[in-house]
Motif scaffolding. Structure first.
Motif, PDB file in Angstrom:
ATOM      1  N   LEU A   7      18.740  18.784  16.666  1.00 23.58           N
ATOM      2  CA  LEU A   7      19.795  17.831  16.431  1.00 23.58           C
ATOM      3  C   LEU A   7      20.082  17.637  15.047  1.00 23.58           C
ATOM      4  O   LEU A   7      19.634  17.354  14.158  1.00 23.58           O
ATOM      5  CB  LEU A   7      18.956  16.401  16.464  1.00 23.58           C
ATOM      6  CG  LEU A   7      18.849  15.728  18.048  1.00 23.58           C
ATOM      7  CD1 LEU A   7      17.928  14.292  17.784  1.00 23.58           C
ATOM      8  CD2 LEU A   7      20.161  15.356  18.431  1.00 23.58           C
ATOM      9  N   PRO A   8      21.489  18.150  14.770  1.00 24.46           N
ATOM     10  CA  PRO A   8      22.318  18.269  13.736  1.00 24.46           C
ATOM     11  C   PRO A   8      22.116  16.722  13.167  1.00 24.46           C
ATOM     12  O   PRO A   8      22.606  15.892  14.130  1.00 24.46           O
ATOM     13  CB  PRO A   8      23.504  18.959  13.847  1.00 24.46           C
ATOM     14  CG  PRO A   8      23.573  19.371  15.273  1.00 24.46           C
ATOM     15  CD  PRO A   8      22.434  18.617  16.021  1.00 24.46           C
ATOM     16  N   ARG A   9      21.896  16.431  11.747  1.00 27.35           N
ATOM     17  CA  ARG A   9      22.010  15.363  11.377  1.00 27.35           C
ATOM     18  C   ARG A   9      23.397  14.582  11.571  1.00 27.35           C
ATOM     19  O   ARG A   9      23.454  13.345  11.864  1.00 27.35           O
ATOM     20  CB  ARG A   9      21.924  15.565   9.965  1.00 27.35           C
ATOM     21  CG  ARG A   9      22.117  14.135   8.992  1.00 27.35           C
ATOM     22  CD  ARG A   9      22.137  14.720   7.416  1.00 27.35           C
ATOM     23  NE  ARG A   9      22.510  13.455   6.949  1.00 27.35           N
ATOM     24  CZ  ARG A   9      21.702  12.745   6.284  1.00 27.35           C
ATOM     25  NH1 ARG A   9      20.581  13.112   5.812  1.00 27.35           N
ATOM     26  NH2 ARG A   9      22.291  11.532   5.663  1.00 27.35           N
ATOM     27  N   GLU A  10      24.525  15.354  11.852  1.00 27.55           N
ATOM     28  CA  GLU A  10      25.832  14.748  12.104  1.00 27.55           C
ATOM     29  C   GLU A  10      25.835  14.123  13.506  1.00 27.55           C
ATOM     30  O   GLU A  10      26.785  13.320  13.744  1.00 27.55           O
ATOM     31  CB  GLU A  10      26.841  15.815  11.983  1.00 27.55           C
ATOM     32  CG  GLU A  10      26.950  16.501  10.691  1.00 27.55           C
ATOM     33  CD  GLU A  10      25.897  17.327  10.422  1.00 27.55           C
ATOM     34  OE1 GLU A  10      25.538  17.538   9.326  1.00 27.55           O
ATOM     35  OE2 GLU A  10      25.408  17.995  11.293  1.00 27.55           O
ATOM     36  N   ARG A  11      24.872  14.388  14.341  1.00 24.34           N
ATOM     37  CA  ARG A  11      24.847  13.817  15.662  1.00 24.34           C
ATOM     38  C   ARG A  11      23.948  12.455  15.793  1.00 24.34           C
ATOM     39  O   ARG A  11      23.869  11.958  16.882  1.00 24.34           O
ATOM     40  CB  ARG A  11      24.440  14.696  16.494  1.00 24.34           C
ATOM     41  CG  ARG A  11      25.669  15.836  16.858  1.00 24.34           C
ATOM     42  CD  ARG A  11      25.538  16.727  18.226  1.00 24.34           C
ATOM     43  NE  ARG A  11      24.505  16.367  19.009  1.00 24.34           N
ATOM     44  CZ  ARG A  11      23.694  17.259  19.720  1.00 24.34           C
ATOM     45  NH1 ARG A  11      23.740  18.257  19.133  1.00 24.34           N
ATOM     46  NH2 ARG A  11      22.768  16.937  20.390  1.00 24.34           N
ATOM     47  N   VAL A  12      23.214  12.159  14.611  1.00 24.54           N
ATOM     48  CA  VAL A  12      22.211  11.049  14.732  1.00 24.54           C
ATOM     49  C   VAL A  12      22.850   9.853  13.789  1.00 24.54           C
ATOM     50  O   VAL A  12      23.556  10.137  12.882  1.00 24.54           O
ATOM     51  CB  VAL A  12      21.091  11.641  13.878  1.00 24.54           C
ATOM     52  CG1 VAL A  12      19.887  10.526  14.075  1.00 24.54           C
ATOM     53  CG2 VAL A  12      20.729  12.706  14.903  1.00 24.54           C
ATOM     54  N   PHE A  13      22.892   8.738  14.271  1.00 23.05           N
ATOM     55  CA  PHE A  13      22.983   7.554  13.394  1.00 23.05           C
ATOM     56  C   PHE A  13      21.897   7.222  12.708  1.00 23.05           C
ATOM     57  O   PHE A  13      20.513   7.072  13.075  1.00 23.05           O
ATOM     58  CB  PHE A  13      23.221   6.494  14.225  1.00 23.05           C
ATOM     59  CG  PHE A  13      23.963   5.253  13.155  1.00 23.05           C
ATOM     60  CD1 PHE A  13      25.352   5.347  13.277  1.00 23.05           C
ATOM     61  CD2 PHE A  13      23.192   4.350  12.904  1.00 23.05           C
ATOM     62  CE1 PHE A  13      25.712   4.244  12.144  1.00 23.05           C
ATOM     63  CE2 PHE A  13      23.956   3.160  11.831  1.00 23.05           C
ATOM     64  CZ  PHE A  13      25.082   3.186  11.793  1.00 23.05           C
ATOM     65  N   ILE A  14      21.929   7.163  11.165  1.00 22.28           N
ATOM     66  CA  ILE A  14      20.838   7.155  10.160  1.00 22.28           C
ATOM     67  C   ILE A  14      21.197   5.919   9.588  1.00 22.28           C
ATOM     68  O   ILE A  14      22.100   5.691   8.883  1.00 22.28           O
ATOM     69  CB  ILE A  14      20.876   8.246   9.416  1.00 22.28           C
ATOM     70  CG1 ILE A  14      20.533   9.626  10.255  1.00 22.28           C
ATOM     71  CG2 ILE A  14      19.685   8.109   8.240  1.00 22.28           C
ATOM     72  CD1 ILE A  14      20.716  10.966   9.289  1.00 22.28           C
ATOM     73  N   CYS A  15      19.943   5.044   9.362  1.00 22.10           N
ATOM     74  CA  CYS A  15      20.254   3.871   8.748  1.00 22.10           C
ATOM     75  C   CYS A  15      18.925   3.124   8.384  1.00 22.10           C
ATOM     76  O   CYS A  15      17.698   4.184   8.308  1.00 22.10           O
ATOM     77  CB  CYS A  15      21.010   2.741   9.609  1.00 22.10           C
ATOM     78  SG  CYS A  15      19.965   2.209  11.052  1.00 22.10           S
ATOM     79  N   ASN A  16      18.875   2.048   7.740  1.00 23.26           N
ATOM     80  CA  ASN A  16      17.749   1.534   7.023  1.00 23.26           C
ATOM     81  C   ASN A  16      17.458  -0.020   7.579  1.00 23.26           C
ATOM     82  O   ASN A  16      18.373  -0.516   8.029  1.00 23.26           O
ATOM     83  CB  ASN A  16      17.503   1.745   5.477  1.00 23.26           C
ATOM     84  CG  ASN A  16      17.417   2.848   5.121  1.00 23.26           C
ATOM     85  OD1 ASN A  16      16.448   3.813   5.157  1.00 23.26           O
ATOM     86  ND2 ASN A  16      18.356   3.448   4.153  1.00 23.26           N
ATOM     87  N   VAL A  17      16.278  -0.270   7.309  1.00 21.74           N
ATOM     88  CA  VAL A  17      16.200  -1.709   7.575  1.00 21.74           C
ATOM     89  C   VAL A  17      16.870  -2.661   6.459  1.00 21.74           C
ATOM     90  O   VAL A  17      17.712  -3.814   6.954  1.00 21.74           O
ATOM     91  CB  VAL A  17      14.420  -2.061   7.499  1.00 21.74           C
ATOM     92  CG1 VAL A  17      14.359  -3.701   7.746  1.00 21.74           C
ATOM     93  CG2 VAL A  17      13.923  -1.552   8.718  1.00 21.74           C
ATOM     94  N   GLU A  24      25.096   5.738   8.584  1.00 17.94           N
ATOM     95  CA  GLU A  24      26.002   6.560   9.050  1.00 17.94           C
ATOM     96  C   GLU A  24      25.837   7.312  10.147  1.00 17.94           C
ATOM     97  O   GLU A  24      24.725   7.707  10.514  1.00 17.94           O
ATOM     98  CB  GLU A  24      26.650   7.498   7.821  1.00 17.94           C
ATOM     99  CG  GLU A  24      25.637   8.231   7.323  1.00 17.94           C
ATOM    100  CD  GLU A  24      25.900   9.247   6.347  1.00 17.94           C
ATOM    101  OE1 GLU A  24      26.847   8.803   5.555  1.00 17.94           O
ATOM    102  OE2 GLU A  24      25.393  10.397   6.051  1.00 17.94           O
ATOM    103  N   GLY A  25      26.836   7.935  10.905  1.00 22.26           N
ATOM    104  CA  GLY A  25      26.586   8.611  12.144  1.00 22.26           C
ATOM    105  C   GLY A  25      27.572   8.185  13.146  1.00 22.26           C
ATOM    106  O   GLY A  25      28.451   7.179  13.002  1.00 22.26           O
ATOM    107  N   PRO A  26      27.743   8.942  13.920  1.00 27.61           N
ATOM    108  CA  PRO A  26      28.830   8.793  15.071  1.00 27.61           C
ATOM    109  C   PRO A  26      28.342   7.525  16.003  1.00 27.61           C
ATOM    110  O   PRO A  26      27.305   7.303  16.246  1.00 27.61           O
ATOM    111  CB  PRO A  26      28.797  10.125  15.989  1.00 27.61           C
ATOM    112  CG  PRO A  26      27.315  10.721  15.761  1.00 27.61           C
ATOM    113  CD  PRO A  26      26.759  10.334  14.457  1.00 27.61           C
TER     114      PRO A  26
END
Ligand code: URA
Ligand code: URA
Length: 249
Positions: A140-150, A98-100
């Protein structure tokens, strides 16, 4: 598509599902001598020597729905229906990430844990709380980062994802990165680093350098879950994320 190409595609797909080497992707630069894998979480379950995670040419897979997905939402929709590996059997939810869609930093972890599986969101358990703090520390607020997994589904008992699971899931991550075109990728932990960089090198030896994934700078650091077990790694992690921050500026 011509019959020949359809056949070739089918063959490659079969090889991929069988975990074989789909194509010769170039000089055997990954053909390091086989090394015994320690039974800890230092390194991912890696492909056999000479087998590369690099997908075959984009042209051959041009009709693949994943590479055709036009948005991150479209990728997530494909993930939600995915049954390409055994991890689908035990999942409560897929965790596409998730992320922008204009995120400049992409964080890649290993795979969903229990809370992530329950919620369908990445990095929301204890390790996630620490990741949120780490990102906050570099403004870096978490909301501005795309966070995912392998891998997008939880491995049972949080075991390491296996090679064929990673191979089956990797097109999703690749497409996400293609769509996001981030300025920097932060690979957290051995699985993310070794998968993205298509290497067997240890996490320790991959830190402190700027790598590239398809031209995008990749910084490698410890996994937040590892930091919870080994507070000594916090200091080096801070150093690593500061490098990522500088690359963003
Ligand atoms: N660990 C990961 O690698 N990813 C998550 O989403 C949560 C914990
Ligand atoms: N090994 C890993 O896989 N991850 C870490 O963060 C540290 C060591």
């Amino acid at each position: 598509m011509s019959d020949g190409r359809a056949l070739a595609r089918e063959y490659l797909e079969q090889q991929r599902l069988l975990g074989g080497n789909p194509v010769v992707t170039g000089p055997a630069s990954h053909a390091a001598p086989p090394t015994a894998q320690p039974p800890d979480r230092q390194s991912a379950d890696l492909p056999p020597p000479g087998v590369s995670y690099d997908p075959p040419s984009a042209d051959l897979f041009a009709a693949d729905p994943v590479s055709q997905a036009a948005t991150l939402q479209a990728v997530a929709a494909l993930v939600a229906e995915c049954t390409k590996c055994r991890l689908c059997e035990g999942r409560a939810n897929t965790v596409p990430g998730e992320g922008p869609d204009d995120a400049r930093l992409v964080v890649v972890g290993e795979g969903p844990g229990r809370v992530e599986d329950e919620t369908g969101r990445p990095f929301v358990g204890k390790a996630g709380e620490l990741l949120t703090k780490i990102l906050g520390a570099i403004d870096l607020p978490r909301e501005r980062v795309f966070i995912c997994n392998v891998v997008k589904c939880r491995p049972p008992e949080n075991r390491l994802p296996q090679y064929d699971e990673i191979a089956a899931c990797l097109p999703y991550l690749h497409r996400q990165v293609e769509l996001l075109k981030p300025k920097v990728i932060l690979a957290m932990g051995g699985t993310a680093a070794q998968t993205l960089l298509d290497t067997r090198q240890s996490l320790g030896s991959l830190r402190n350098q700027v790598h590239r994934f398809r031209g995008i700078p990749v910084i490698v650091t410890y996994h937040p879950a590892a930091l919870l077990r080994n507070p000594n790694w916090k200091r080096p992690t801070w150093d690593d994320v500061r490098i990522a921050r500088r690359l963003l500026d």
